[in-house]
Design a protein around this motif. Structure first.
Motif, short mmCIF file in Angstrom:
data_model
loop_
_atom_site.label_atom_id
_atom_site.label_comp_id
_atom_site.label_asym_id
_atom_site.label_seq_id
_atom_site.Cartn_x
_atom_site.Cartn_y
_atom_site.Cartn_z
N THR A 1 -6.47 -1.75 -6.43
CA THR A 1 -5.33 -2.20 -5.64
C THR A 1 -5.77 -3.19 -4.57
OG1 THR A 1 -4.23 -0.06 -6.01
CG2 THR A 1 -3.41 -1.43 -4.20
N TRP B 1 0.82 -1.21 0.00
CA TRP B 1 0.00 0.00 0.00
C TRP B 1 0.86 1.26 0.00
CZ3 TRP B 1 -4.85 0.63 -1.27
CH2 TRP B 1 -5.71 -0.48 -1.22
N ALA C 1 -7.84 2.78 -5.70
CA ALA C 1 -7.82 2.15 -4.38
C ALA C 1 -8.52 0.79 -4.41
CB ALA C 1 -8.49 3.06 -3.36
#
Length: 327
Positions: A297, A3, A294
């Motif tokens: 991912t 992240w 986001a």
């Protein structure tokens, strides 16, 4: 840790785009609103029989767009069909009629679908004179249509949207071409291939033989990315190491993909006289992009199953050198 890499990659590209947003957007306004013509542009207007000072309604603009694209389709088809008689053909035969038509239609429409292996199908002349030129032209047509739409909003019902040939010419000569030259230099510095050496026979350290293809890769890659075209010199969407040699080159190409679309909002705001509206659209784009990034991912890093655990990540469709985040 993944992240952290995801956030770092996003911020790196975002900062670069933010730096270019205002100057590039203002440059686009100058390109498409200036009343001065370059000498080379005037020569090209005379060549095609266009009056650069004549303002068109949308019907005439659309007619010229169709005629221009139709001529481009025919020329790209012919170039492929006579490849065997062109210089730098690498000994390759003429492209088959069905593949030539599919490629011509695809590149003119800016979808750039390639149902073949380019380095084994097309010589350098077809790659440069055909595919690369059409990558410029189709991207220029897309920009011209976007600018015509902006003018139609700014004109408030007058029906005048500009001059198609002026918009396409300026999009290519004043925006895409200089940007592509700079991008090509950066990609060559990063290690992208740019030569006319053809195929090189090699012997590997294990003693087996192989063939390494060369060609004008970086120059085609630059406009492919800037014009948001698919495929490429090796038909691998920039996953080939000769097109995309390093991690920072991968980030640079990602930047090239989105810098013109984002800067176009600045141009839109200035041309319609409403920068506040442009910033509102920009904010919406940023939110949508960030949320999508986001979630993508999250889903990619959460891939489960035995195959994923054995591979160490959900690597289907990813570039091994750059991993999930880079891809």
């Amino acid at each position: 840790m993944q992240w952290v890499w995801a956030a770092t990659a996003l911020l790196t590209v975002a900062v670069a785009v933010a730096v270019c947003y205002r100057p590039l957007g203002d440059h686009m306004v100058r390109v498409f609103t200036s009343d001065k013509h370059w000498r080379v542009e005037l020569w090209l207007y005379r060549l095609v029989g266009a009056d650069p000072d004549h303002q068109q309604r949308w019907t005439a603009y659309f007619r010229d767009l169709l005629l221009f694209s139709g001529v481009g389709l025919a020329m790209l088809y012919v170039v492929q069909r006579v490849q065997a008689w062109l210089p730098y053909n690498l000994g390759l035969p003429n492209v088959s009629p069905d593949s030539a038509f599919n490629t011509a239609a695809s590149f003119v429409a800016n979808t750039n679908w390639q149902s073949y292996s380019p380095e084994h199908t097309m010589g350098f002349t077809v790659q440069m004179l055909g595919l690369t030129v059409q990558s410029f032209v189709s991207a220029g047509v897309g920009l011209a249509v976007a600018i015509a739409l902006v003018r139609s909003i700014a004109a408030r019902g007058t029906g005048v949207v500009g001059n198609f040939f002026v918009d396409v010419m300026r999009a290519n000569l004043r925006l895409l071409l200089p940007a592509s030259i700079l991008a090509t230099v950066v990609l060559v510095a990063a290690g992208a291939v740019q030569n006319l050496t053809g195929f090189t026979d090699i012997t590997t350290v294990a003693g087996s033989s192989g063939v390494i293809p060369g060609g004008p890769v970086a120059s085609q890659e630059a406009i492919k990315i800037l014009g948001t075209n698919g495929g490429g010199f090796f038909n691998a969407n920039s996953a080939h190491p000769f097109e995309n040699p390093s991690a920072w080159a991968n980030l640079f190409q990602t930047f090239l993909l989105i810098v013109i679309p984002f800067a176009s909002l600045r141009a839109f705001g200035k041309m319609v006289g409403d920068l506040k509206l442009a910033r509102s659209i920009l904010a919406t784009m940023i939110v949508l992009f960030t949320v999508a990034y986001a979630f993508l991912t999250l889903f990619e890093l959460s891939g489960g199953g035995d195959a994923t655990r054995l591979a160490g990540a959900a690597m289907e469709g990813k570039e091994q050198r750059f991993g999930i985040i880079g891809s």
